[in-house]
Design a protein around this motif. Structure first.
Motif, PDB file in Angstrom:
ATOM      1  N   HIS A   1      11.329  49.448  27.245  1.00 37.72           N
ATOM      2  CA  HIS A   1      11.670  48.496  28.302  1.00 37.72           C
ATOM      3  C   HIS A   1      12.816  47.590  27.871  1.00 37.72           C
ATOM      4  CE1 HIS A   1       8.046  49.609  30.584  1.00 37.72           C
ATOM      5  NE2 HIS A   1       7.450  49.670  29.402  1.00 37.72           N
ATOM      6  N   ARG A   2      12.841  47.201  26.605  1.00 35.48           N
ATOM      7  CA  ARG A   2      13.919  46.334  26.116  1.00 35.48           C
ATOM      8  C   ARG A   2      15.249  47.084  26.082  1.00 35.48           C
ATOM      9  NH1 ARG A   2      10.350  45.239  22.049  1.00 35.48           N
ATOM     10  NH2 ARG A   2      11.845  45.794  20.410  1.00 35.48           N
ATOM     11  N   VAL A   3      15.210  48.368  25.759  1.00 29.82           N
ATOM     12  CA  VAL A   3      16.438  49.175  25.805  1.00 29.82           C
ATOM     13  C   VAL A   3      16.980  49.207  27.229  1.00 29.82           C
ATOM     14  CG1 VAL A   3      17.369  51.521  25.606  1.00 29.82           C
ATOM     15  CG2 VAL A   3      15.880  50.615  23.811  1.00 29.82           C
ATOM     16  N   ALA A   4      16.096  49.447  28.185  1.00 33.29           N
ATOM     17  CA  ALA A   4      16.526  49.498  29.582  1.00 33.29           C
ATOM     18  C   ALA A   4      17.061  48.147  30.050  1.00 33.29           C
ATOM     19  CB  ALA A   4      15.360  49.942  30.465  1.00 33.29           C
ATOM     20  N   GLU A   5      16.420  47.076  29.605  1.00 32.30           N
ATOM     21  CA  GLU A   5      16.885  45.734  29.965  1.00 32.30           C
ATOM     22  C   GLU A   5      18.282  45.483  29.403  1.00 32.30           C
ATOM     23  OE1 GLU A   5      16.021  41.057  28.831  1.00 32.30           O
ATOM     24  OE2 GLU A   5      14.514  42.578  28.323  1.00 32.30           O
ATOM     25  N   ALA A   6      18.485  45.856  28.159  1.00 33.75           N
ATOM     26  CA  ALA A   6      19.795  45.656  27.540  1.00 33.75           C
ATOM     27  C   ALA A   6      20.865  46.484  28.241  1.00 33.75           C
ATOM     28  CB  ALA A   6      19.730  46.021  26.060  1.00 33.75           C
ATOM     29  N   ALA A   7      20.546  47.724  28.584  1.00 29.94           N
ATOM     30  CA  ALA A   7      21.511  48.585  29.274  1.00 29.94           C
ATOM     31  C   ALA A   7      21.890  48.000  30.627  1.00 29.94           C
ATOM     32  CB  ALA A   7      20.928  49.984  29.445  1.00 29.94           C
TER      33      ALA A   7
ATOM     34  N   ILE B   1      13.810  57.013  28.550  1.00 38.35           N
ATOM     35  CA  ILE B   1      14.573  57.630  29.640  1.00 38.35           C
ATOM     36  C   ILE B   1      14.026  57.174  30.987  1.00 38.35           C
ATOM     37  CG2 ILE B   1      15.148  59.822  30.769  1.00 38.35           C
ATOM     38  CD1 ILE B   1      15.008  61.098  27.921  1.00 38.35           C
ATOM     39  N   ARG B   2      12.708  57.176  31.129  1.00 39.75           N
ATOM     40  CA  ARG B   2      12.101  56.770  32.401  1.00 39.75           C
ATOM     41  C   ARG B   2      12.407  55.307  32.724  1.00 39.75           C
ATOM     42  NH1 ARG B   2       7.906  60.533  30.699  1.00 39.75           N
ATOM     43  NH2 ARG B   2       6.861  58.910  29.484  1.00 39.75           N
ATOM     44  N   CYS B   3      12.352  54.452  31.722  1.00 40.02           N
ATOM     45  CA  CYS B   3      12.666  53.035  31.948  1.00 40.02           C
ATOM     46  C   CYS B   3      14.131  52.848  32.337  1.00 40.02           C
ATOM     47  CB  CYS B   3      12.347  52.223  30.693  1.00 40.02           C
ATOM     48  SG  CYS B   3      10.592  52.016  30.357  1.00 40.02           S
ATOM     49  N   LEU B   4      14.999  53.597  31.708  1.00 36.17           N
ATOM     50  CA  LEU B   4      16.421  53.515  32.054  1.00 36.17           C
ATOM     51  C   LEU B   4      16.661  53.973  33.485  1.00 36.17           C
ATOM     52  CD1 LEU B   4      17.984  54.857  28.735  1.00 36.17           C
ATOM     53  CD2 LEU B   4      18.447  52.613  29.747  1.00 36.17           C
ATOM     54  N   ARG B   5      15.961  54.986  33.930  1.00 34.43           N
ATOM     55  CA  ARG B   5      16.123  55.469  35.304  1.00 34.43           C
ATOM     56  C   ARG B   5      15.729  54.392  36.315  1.00 34.43           C
ATOM     57  NH1 ARG B   5      19.605  59.387  34.449  1.00 34.43           N
ATOM     58  NH2 ARG B   5      18.761  61.304  33.527  1.00 34.43           N
ATOM     59  N   VAL B   6      14.780  53.553  35.926  1.00 34.43           N
ATOM     60  CA  VAL B   6      14.338  52.473  36.817  1.00 34.43           C
ATOM     61  C   VAL B   6      15.332  51.313  36.812  1.00 34.43           C
ATOM     62  CG1 VAL B   6      12.569  50.713  37.200  1.00 34.43           C
ATOM     63  CG2 VAL B   6      11.898  53.062  36.631  1.00 34.43           C
ATOM     64  N   HIS B   7      15.730  50.874  35.614  1.00 32.75           N
ATOM     65  CA  HIS B   7      16.555  49.673  35.486  1.00 32.75           C
ATOM     66  C   HIS B   7      18.049  49.943  35.631  1.00 32.75           C
ATOM     67  CE1 HIS B   7      13.380  46.868  34.265  1.00 32.75           C
ATOM     68  NE2 HIS B   7      12.834  47.897  33.650  1.00 32.75           N
ATOM     69  N   ARG B   8      18.460  51.149  35.368  1.00 29.34           N
ATOM     70  CA  ARG B   8      19.885  51.493  35.471  1.00 29.34           C
ATOM     71  C   ARG B   8      19.997  52.892  36.080  1.00 29.34           C
ATOM     72  NH1 ARG B   8      24.256  48.712  36.402  1.00 29.34           N
ATOM     73  NH2 ARG B   8      26.152  49.678  35.549  1.00 29.34           N
ATOM     74  N   PRO B   9      19.584  53.043  37.358  1.00 32.44           N
ATOM     75  CA  PRO B   9      19.466  54.377  37.960  1.00 32.44           C
ATOM     76  C   PRO B   9      20.770  55.160  38.067  1.00 32.44           C
ATOM     77  CG  PRO B   9      19.203  52.643  39.609  1.00 32.44           C
ATOM     78  CD  PRO B   9      19.170  51.972  38.282  1.00 32.44           C
TER      79      PRO B   9
ATOM     80  N   LEU C   1      24.117  44.923  30.177  1.00 34.28           N
ATOM     81  CA  LEU C   1      25.462  45.321  29.763  1.00 34.28           C
ATOM     82  C   LEU C   1      26.181  46.149  30.831  1.00 34.28           C
ATOM     83  CD1 LEU C   1      24.685  46.308  26.059  1.00 34.28           C
ATOM     84  CD2 LEU C   1      26.121  44.393  26.799  1.00 34.28           C
ATOM     85  N   SER C   2      25.464  46.450  31.921  1.00 28.45           N
ATOM     86  CA  SER C   2      26.025  47.248  33.024  1.00 28.45           C
ATOM     87  C   SER C   2      26.559  48.591  32.529  1.00 28.45           C
ATOM     88  CB  SER C   2      27.140  46.467  33.750  1.00 28.45           C
ATOM     89  OG  SER C   2      26.636  45.260  34.267  1.00 28.45           O
ATOM     90  N   LEU C   3      25.798  49.235  31.652  1.00 25.18           N
ATOM     91  CA  LEU C   3      26.238  50.498  31.079  1.00 25.18           C
ATOM     92  C   LEU C   3      26.132  51.625  32.103  1.00 25.18           C
ATOM     93  CD1 LEU C   3      24.601  50.409  27.517  1.00 25.18           C
ATOM     94  CD2 LEU C   3      26.889  49.655  28.214  1.00 25.18           C
ATOM     95  N   ASP C   4      27.178  52.421  32.199  1.00 27.52           N
ATOM     96  CA  ASP C   4      27.162  53.604  33.063  1.00 27.52           C
ATOM     97  C   ASP C   4      26.802  54.862  32.291  1.00 27.52           C
ATOM     98  OD1 ASP C   4      27.926  52.231  35.437  1.00 27.52           O
ATOM     99  OD2 ASP C   4      29.999  52.175  34.679  1.00 27.52           O
ATOM    100  N   TYR C   5      26.862  54.779  30.971  1.00 29.24           N
ATOM    101  CA  TYR C   5      26.514  55.906  30.112  1.00 29.24           C
ATOM    102  C   TYR C   5      25.738  55.333  28.941  1.00 29.24           C
ATOM    103  CZ  TYR C   5      26.950  60.531  27.996  1.00 29.24           C
ATOM    104  OH  TYR C   5      26.677  61.781  27.483  1.00 29.24           O
ATOM    105  N   VAL C   6      24.507  55.767  28.772  1.00 29.15           N
ATOM    106  CA  VAL C   6      23.631  55.205  27.747  1.00 29.15           C
ATOM    107  C   VAL C   6      23.267  56.293  26.745  1.00 29.15           C
ATOM    108  CG1 VAL C   6      21.479  53.985  27.292  1.00 29.15           C
ATOM    109  CG2 VAL C   6      22.669  53.630  29.468  1.00 29.15           C
TER     110      VAL C   6
END
Length: 302
Positions: free
Chosen positions: A103-109, A139-147, A112-117
């Motif tokens: 969850h913290r990785v997804a929050e950080a991404a 991966i699942r958390c990133l899909r939620v926070h940075r779809p 940072l408005s990352l388009d590629y993680v």
């Protein structure tokens, strides 16, 4: 195709016995930067208690990447259960994984408005699934926070466990990366706890099980490999379904790591890029400062 290279200088041969640093040639110069973005990303990583492979592995490009607002997240702690002799990451007994880390990785991404993680990890042979579940959850958390972001995972070999690999693939990253690192002859010296064929099999399984996921791998040059051995490794990677390839110069990160056997000139990296493309790789990044995840988004979109 046969690529000629200059012989290993006697001075560099000597360093493999004395374990000393060799002065780097000018083309490998890469200063750190003090730009605001560099400080911002370091502060954010400290705030959310995250590691990056950029810092832990002492990547020479970390100043540039931090200044561009990008970083490679290192999950599952910062201590590795293996003792690869090219790596600066701390080796030892890891702590219990933090369940909140994905969850913290997804929050950080997202912040940072990352388009590629890019997400990687230390090798966790102490865990039943090698940490595959944490990759999948990240991966699942990133899909939620940075779809909208594309996701690349750089994974360990999971000791050949196909179920662990399937766990990661089922989470549907866009790119699965697993580095071969070096030629088969050097594995006992460079990667004593890894197996060349096991790494190839992981890539092969990925290509068969998930043909929609791009397969990526990379090699370090300058460890004492011969041109015919590099060419053989490239054929092996291509045969395993690898589409995306990185080739970079090995740099000794610490005194107790293997010394550099040879600094490969930029022109030789250019030649290897042409060789690899001629073999059939879809895209190739090849250069002294190329690293597995350096400008990764460009390699997958060029």
């Amino acid at each position: 195709m046969t690529l000629e290279m200059n012989p290993v200088p006697e001075m560099m041969k000597e360093t493999r016995q004395k374990k000393i640093f060799v002065r780097k040639p000018g083309w490998l110069g890469r200063p750190l930067t003090s730009e605001p973005a560099f400080s911002r990303i370091r502060s954010l990583l400290e705030e959310v208690s995250l590691h990056t492979v950029c810092q832990e592995a002492r990547c020479p490009n970390r100043g540039e990447c931090f200044s561009r607002g990008t970083a490679v997240f290192l999950i599952l702690g910062d201590s590795c259960t293996r003792r690869c002799r090219f790596c600066a990451v701390t080796q030892g007994t890891p702590e219990t994984p933090d369940p909140d880390e994905p969850h913290r990785v997804a929050e950080a991404a997202a912040r940072l408005s990352l388009d590629y993680v890019v997400v990687t990890s230390v090798t966790r042979d102490d865990l039943a699934d090698g940490g595959a579940g944490f990759f999948a959850e990240t991966i699942r958390c990133l899909r939620v926070h940075r779809p909208s972001a594309r996701i690349e995972v750089l994974i360990p070999d999971f000791q050949g466990d196909e179920a662990a690999l399937r766990t990661v693939l089922d989470a549907r990253p866009d790119v699965l990366n697993h580095n071969l690192e070096t030629v088969v002859r050097l594995y006992p010296e460079v990667r004593p706890q890894a197996i060349y064929d096991r790494s190839l099999e992981l890539l092969r399984r990925t290509a068969v099980l998930s043909p929609g996921i791009a397969v990526k791998s990379g090699l370090m040059l300058g460890l004492g490999e011969r041109p015919d051995e590099v060419e053989s490794a490239l054929h092996d990677l291509l045969g395993a379904g690898c589409q995306l390839l990185t080739l970079g110069q090995y740099l000794q990160p610490k005194r107790d790591c293997l010394p550099v056997a040879r600094f490969v000139p930029p022109g030789e990296f250019d030649a290897w890029r042409e060789v690899a493309l001629g073999m059939g790789f879809a895209r190739v990044a090849s250069g002294p400062l190329v690293r597995s995840s350096y400008h990764a988004e460009e390699l997958t979109s060029s």
